[in-house]
Design a protein around this motif. Structure first.
Motif, PDB file in Angstrom:
ATOM      1  N   ALA A 164       0.815  -1.213   0.000  1.00 31.55           N
ATOM      2  CA  ALA A 164       0.000   0.000   0.000  1.00 31.55           C
ATOM      3  C   ALA A 164       0.848   1.262   0.000  1.00 31.55           C
ATOM      4  CB  ALA A 164      -0.927   0.004   1.210  1.00 31.55           C
TER       5      ALA A 164
ATOM      6  N   PRO B 277      -1.626   0.340  -8.748  1.00 33.32           N
ATOM      7  CA  PRO B 277      -1.343  -0.072  -7.367  1.00 33.32           C
ATOM      8  C   PRO B 277       0.121  -0.481  -7.194  1.00 33.32           C
ATOM      9  CG  PRO B 277      -3.417  -1.005  -8.108  1.00 33.32           C
ATOM     10  CD  PRO B 277      -2.795  -0.364  -9.314  1.00 33.32           C
TER      11      PRO B 277
ATOM     12  N   GLY C  81      -4.150   2.973  -4.501  1.00 30.78           N
ATOM     13  CA  GLY C  81      -3.060   2.031  -4.228  1.00 30.78           C
ATOM     14  C   GLY C  81      -1.699   2.501  -4.657  1.00 30.78           C
TER      15      GLY C  81
END
Length: 354
Positions: free
Chosen positions: A12, A197, A251
């Protein structure tokens, strides 16, 4: 710092899923440098941010700035109850964006580490300066990151399509040039290819170009202060005062940076954006051609025919001269470190320590 799967949490904040996980001791953790202050660092482990101090090894006098943790670094930190967390190791970087620090003494100043893309934000007003874009490209090319040029304030400049096309034509093939409105929610879709992400995007540009506004739009809330620009030159005050890594809702991560007044080359740039000019120079009749009045000068012929613009040629001359100057300064610094001055001999009035 908690949770059963720290690896998943770090994705993350930009940990590449394909990268192998380091071997850690029981009291060690991996986190990412989110900010750096005089009092220490702010780290993020994907679940929460926390303050940490550098180990004494990072405080040694004379240690090169790039050997210390910088924003974007993944680091190993020791966490022991009753003591502040301590950064003990920098994990290998996949990229490092740097510039030469201001001043006469040569020094590299790291800007951000482990960046996938560097977005150069430039306003379509008095801030518009194609030569500055070339300077940014020179710094980005050796960092390991991809350059993206964002022309802000497109909503108030009706000729933004033509300006973006003209700039793109002057840059190397593959460098994306986008005209944007930093306040428009459509910005997410425009930047989608670089906001996957786990990806990290660094944002650079002059004060007043709209970096803080763009950051707030991508975050979906106001996190960075903004201010109006001056009317006479379209420059703004420094509303962002330090580099900060910010996880985005989709993300990806964004590293916002303060406005840069000075962009000095480090001396290690290849100037690949001027490969066409260097290819022309190799076609000159004489290998030591100064590209003046020499017969058979391919560069002069290209200038005369309009194939090479005078503005682009002068931009290349300026950057190549600065690169050579910085390269010489770097070599001189390396020689000094390899052959340090001998220690001073104690004089008669100086006493030996007991």
């Amino acid at each position: 710092m908690h949770g059963s799967d720290p690896f998943a949490a770090l994705v993350a904040v930009g940990w590449p899923p394909a990268q192998s996980w380091p071997v850690l001791d029981a009291e060690q953790r991996v986190a990412r440098v989110a900010a750096q202050h005089r009092a220490g660092y702010v780290l993020h482990d994907g679940m929460e941010s926390f303050k940490a101090q550098p180990a004494p090894a990072f405080l040694r006098r004379g240690l090169a700035p790039e050997q210390r943790p910088v924003v974007g670094d993944f680091v190993i930190v020791i966490v022991v109850a009753g003591k502040p967390p301590q950064i003990v190791e920098i994990l290998p970087r996949r990229s490092l964006l740097s510039r030469a620090a201001a001043g006469e003494r040569y020094a590299r100043q790291p800007i951000a580490a482990n960046v996938d893309s560097v977005c150069v934000l430039m306003g379509l007003d008095g801030d518009f300066n194609p030569a500055r874009v070339q300077r940014y490209l020179a710094l980005i090319e050796g960092s390991g990151a991809q350059a993206v040029i964002l022309l802000s304030k497109a909503d108030v400049h009706p000729d933004h399509v033509a300006q973006a096309a003209a700039l793109a034509a002057a840059l190397p093939v593959g460098v994306a040039v986008l005209a944007i409105n930093a306040k428009d929610a459509a910005l997410h879709a425009q930047l989608a290819p670089w906001l996957l992400p786990g990806a990290t995007l660094a944002l650079v540009g002059s004060s007043g170009a709209g970096k803080s506004t763009l950051t707030n739009t991508l975050l979906g809330h106001t996190a960075q202060a903004t201010a109006a620009v001056r009317a006479h030159d379209s420059r703004g005050r420094h509303t962002t005062t330090f580099r900060a890594l910010l996880p985005l809702p989709g993300g990806a991560c964004l590293i916002d940076t303060p406005g840069m007044r000075e962009l000095k080359l480090t001396g290690s740039e290849d100037l690949v954006q001027y490969a066409d000019i260097e290819a022309l120079a190799r076609q000159c009749r004489f290998s030591d051609c100064a590209h003046g009045n020499e017969p058979g000068c391919a560069v002069r012929a290209a200038l005369d025919s309009g194939e090479l613009s005078a503005a682009r040629w002068h931009s290349y001359l300026k950057l190549s001269a600065e690169r050579e100057q910085q390269e010489a300064a770097l070599e001189a610094q390396l020689r000094r470190h390899a052959n340090p001055r001998p220690a001073r001999v104690l004089g008669r009035r100086q006493r030996e320590p007991r």
